[in-house]
Design a protein around this motif. Structure first.
Motif, PDB file in Angstrom:
ATOM      1  N   PRO A  63      19.547   3.788 -17.472  1.00  0.00           N
ATOM      2  CA  PRO A  63      18.390   4.248 -18.235  1.00  0.00           C
ATOM      3  C   PRO A  63      17.225   4.557 -17.283  1.00  0.00           C
ATOM      4  CG  PRO A  63      19.389   2.347 -19.301  1.00  0.00           C
ATOM      5  CD  PRO A  63      20.029   2.476 -17.953  1.00  0.00           C
ATOM      6  N   ARG A  64      16.565   5.685 -17.510  1.00  0.00           N
ATOM      7  CA  ARG A  64      15.510   6.135 -16.601  1.00  0.00           C
ATOM      8  C   ARG A  64      14.218   6.385 -17.356  1.00  0.00           C
ATOM      9  NH1 ARG A  64      18.883   8.746 -12.576  1.00  0.00           N
ATOM     10  NH2 ARG A  64      17.087   9.597 -11.462  1.00  0.00           N
ATOM     11  N   THR A  65      13.103   6.072 -16.695  1.00  0.00           N
ATOM     12  CA  THR A  65      11.796   6.391 -17.243  1.00  0.00           C
ATOM     13  C   THR A  65      11.588   7.903 -17.189  1.00  0.00           C
ATOM     14  OG1 THR A  65      10.686   6.271 -15.094  1.00  0.00           O
ATOM     15  CG2 THR A  65      10.892   4.209 -16.351  1.00  0.00           C
ATOM     16  N   PRO A  66      10.579   8.425 -17.906  1.00  0.00           N
ATOM     17  CA  PRO A  66      10.320   9.868 -17.845  1.00  0.00           C
ATOM     18  C   PRO A  66      10.066  10.378 -16.435  1.00  0.00           C
ATOM     19  CG  PRO A  66       9.191   8.917 -19.718  1.00  0.00           C
ATOM     20  CD  PRO A  66       9.759   7.755 -18.937  1.00  0.00           C
ATOM     21  N   CYS A  67       9.595   9.483 -15.543  1.00  0.00           N
ATOM     22  CA  CYS A  67       9.361   9.914 -14.158  1.00  0.00           C
ATOM     23  C   CYS A  67      10.588   9.698 -13.277  1.00  0.00           C
ATOM     24  CB  CYS A  67       8.144   9.219 -13.569  1.00  0.00           C
ATOM     25  SG  CYS A  67       8.268   7.421 -13.488  1.00  0.00           S
ATOM     26  N   GLY A  68      11.695   9.255 -13.875  1.00  0.00           N
ATOM     27  CA  GLY A  68      12.950   9.203 -13.144  1.00  0.00           C
ATOM     28  C   GLY A  68      13.315   7.881 -12.515  1.00  0.00           C
ATOM     29  N   GLN A  69      12.586   6.810 -12.816  1.00  0.00           N
ATOM     30  CA  GLN A  69      12.873   5.510 -12.226  1.00  0.00           C
ATOM     31  C   GLN A  69      13.839   4.711 -13.093  1.00  0.00           C
ATOM     32  OE1 GLN A  69      11.603   4.577  -9.128  1.00  0.00           O
ATOM     33  NE2 GLN A  69      10.956   6.716  -9.198  1.00  0.00           N
ATOM     34  N   ASP A  70      14.804   4.029 -12.442  1.00  0.00           N
ATOM     35  CA  ASP A  70      15.671   3.117 -13.178  1.00  0.00           C
ATOM     36  C   ASP A  70      14.831   2.011 -13.801  1.00  0.00           C
ATOM     37  OD1 ASP A  70      17.730   4.605 -12.181  1.00  0.00           O
ATOM     38  OD2 ASP A  70      18.898   2.910 -11.484  1.00  0.00           O
ATOM     39  N   THR A  71      15.189   1.624 -15.022  1.00  0.00           N
ATOM     40  CA  THR A  71      14.398   0.602 -15.708  1.00  0.00           C
ATOM     41  C   THR A  71      15.256  -0.209 -16.661  1.00  0.00           C
ATOM     42  OG1 THR A  71      12.453   0.241 -17.128  1.00  0.00           O
ATOM     43  CG2 THR A  71      13.767   2.203 -17.564  1.00  0.00           C
ATOM     44  N   TRP A 116      17.173  -3.045  -8.141  1.00  0.00           N
ATOM     45  CA  TRP A 116      16.231  -1.946  -7.944  1.00  0.00           C
ATOM     46  C   TRP A 116      15.513  -1.580  -9.229  1.00  0.00           C
ATOM     47  CZ3 TRP A 116      21.503  -1.709  -7.271  1.00  0.00           C
ATOM     48  CH2 TRP A 116      22.235  -1.068  -8.283  1.00  0.00           C
ATOM     49  N   ALA A 117      16.132  -1.864 -10.391  1.00  0.00           N
ATOM     50  CA  ALA A 117      15.497  -1.543 -11.669  1.00  0.00           C
ATOM     51  C   ALA A 117      14.425  -2.557 -12.027  1.00  0.00           C
ATOM     52  CB  ALA A 117      16.541  -1.483 -12.786  1.00  0.00           C
ATOM     53  N   VAL A 149      26.504  -6.535 -13.411  1.00  0.00           N
ATOM     54  CA  VAL A 149      25.688  -7.528 -12.709  1.00  0.00           C
ATOM     55  C   VAL A 149      26.213  -7.618 -11.286  1.00  0.00           C
ATOM     56  CG1 VAL A 149      24.995  -9.946 -12.568  1.00  0.00           C
ATOM     57  CG2 VAL A 149      25.238  -8.850 -14.807  1.00  0.00           C
ATOM     58  N   ASN A 150      25.375  -7.282 -10.318  1.00  0.00           N
ATOM     59  CA  ASN A 150      25.783  -7.335  -8.922  1.00  0.00           C
ATOM     60  C   ASN A 150      25.724  -8.781  -8.432  1.00  0.00           C
ATOM     61  OD1 ASN A 150      26.079  -4.502  -8.833  1.00  0.00           O
ATOM     62  ND2 ASN A 150      23.873  -4.288  -8.530  1.00  0.00           N
ATOM     63  N   TRP A 151      26.884  -9.361  -8.169  1.00  0.00           N
ATOM     64  CA  TRP A 151      26.964 -10.803  -7.945  1.00  0.00           C
ATOM     65  C   TRP A 151      26.323 -11.253  -6.645  1.00  0.00           C
ATOM     66  CZ3 TRP A 151      28.712 -11.799 -12.660  1.00  0.00           C
ATOM     67  CH2 TRP A 151      28.808 -13.135 -13.049  1.00  0.00           C
ATOM     68  N   HIS A 152      26.046 -10.325  -5.732  1.00  0.00           N
ATOM     69  CA  HIS A 152      25.397 -10.718  -4.478  1.00  0.00           C
ATOM     70  C   HIS A 152      23.875 -10.740  -4.614  1.00  0.00           C
ATOM     71  CE1 HIS A 152      25.288  -6.311  -4.381  1.00  0.00           C
ATOM     72  NE2 HIS A 152      24.246  -6.412  -3.586  1.00  0.00           N
TER      73      HIS A 152
END
Length: 255
Positions: free
Chosen positions: A44-52, A80-81, A104-107
């Motif tokens: 899912p991305r914000t209108p400005c293109g950022q993962d959120t 990163w989100a 879910v990234n386990w690291h």
């Protein structure tokens, strides 16, 4: 099973195949499912293109895609989100529309707490185990491991000459995965060789604009559907009598 990863963190400048808005994601998802995808992974991305992980954006994205397809839809929960582990858990608990599953990234810090929050809400967990990280060790001793939906074995080696070797090592590190199904995939230069290996081993894989933007012969993909169609053809070829070698399906190196 072929999962399509619709967008990832790539922007429109990376490829014409990358959909951005909920409406574009829904169209891309419908085309990819028609081409043979059985599961969807989306950022899912914000209108400005950022993962959120914003409840509003997650809800809008899931609602649009589910109006277009009838297959499971999952989302990322990558750091990163939302860099703050505690805030990631809070965001998941605030979701008003739930995905079928979430990776879910386990690291990443806080993975156990995040997975627990998702399971409490009835959301399936894809345990992201990246090559070159401690994720496999953390997962193998996790009390939540037997409860995940599947293991997402992610090969971060992008060299087509070595990606399949890295994939085999990762699978050995994951081991029996607590009896859970394994989805094996690569990225960029390693995407198609690893997909071919997954098919030969009888494992699920994923393909899409998040992982790769070119076809097996190196031509730019015009859509996620085109990538999925190529994966379906590769699956057919690798399950036949004349199976291509990893060398046969390496992408062309572009300079």
């Amino acid at each position: 099973m072929i999962q399509v990863c619709l967008n990832g963190r790539r922007g429109a400048e990376a490829s014409a195949a990358v959909p951005l808005s909920p409406e574009a994601l829904a169209r891309s998802a419908a085309e990819a499912v028609a081409a043979g995808a059985a599961d969807i992974h989306v950022h899912p991305r914000t209108p400005c293109g950022q993962d959120t992980l914003s409840p509003r954006v997650v809800a809008a994205t899931l609602t649009a895609i589910r109006a277009a397809v009838r297959v499971p839809v999952g989302v990322t929960t990558g750091a990163w989100a939302e860099p703050d582990p505690a805030r990631r858990v809070e965001r998941v608990r605030e979701w008003t529309v739930l995905p079928d599953h979430a990776s879910v990234n386990w690291h990443e810090p806080g993975a156990e707490e995040l997975a627990a929050a998702l399971l409490e809400r009835g959301v399936g967990v894809e345990a992201g185990i990246w090559s070159g990280t401690e994720g496999h060790r953390l997962f193998r001793r996790s009390p939540l491991a037997p409860r995940v939906l599947r293991v997402l074995a992610e090969v971060t080696d992008t060299d087509p000459a070595t990606a399949t070797g890295t994939a085999r090592l990762l699978l050995a590190e994951v081991g029996t995965a607590h009896g859970r199904p394994v989805l094996l995939h690569g990225e960029d230069g390693g995407a198609w060789p690893v997909a071919a290996l997954a098919f030969r081993l009888g494992l699920a894989t994923r393909i899409g604009a998040e992982d790769v933007t070119v076809l097996p012969d190196g031509r730019p993909a015009r859509s996620n559907a085109e990538l999925v169609d190529a994966a379906v053809r590769l699956r057919r070829e690798t399950s036949g009598a004349g199976r291509p070698s990893d060398r046969d399906i390496r992408p062309v190196r572009r300079t």
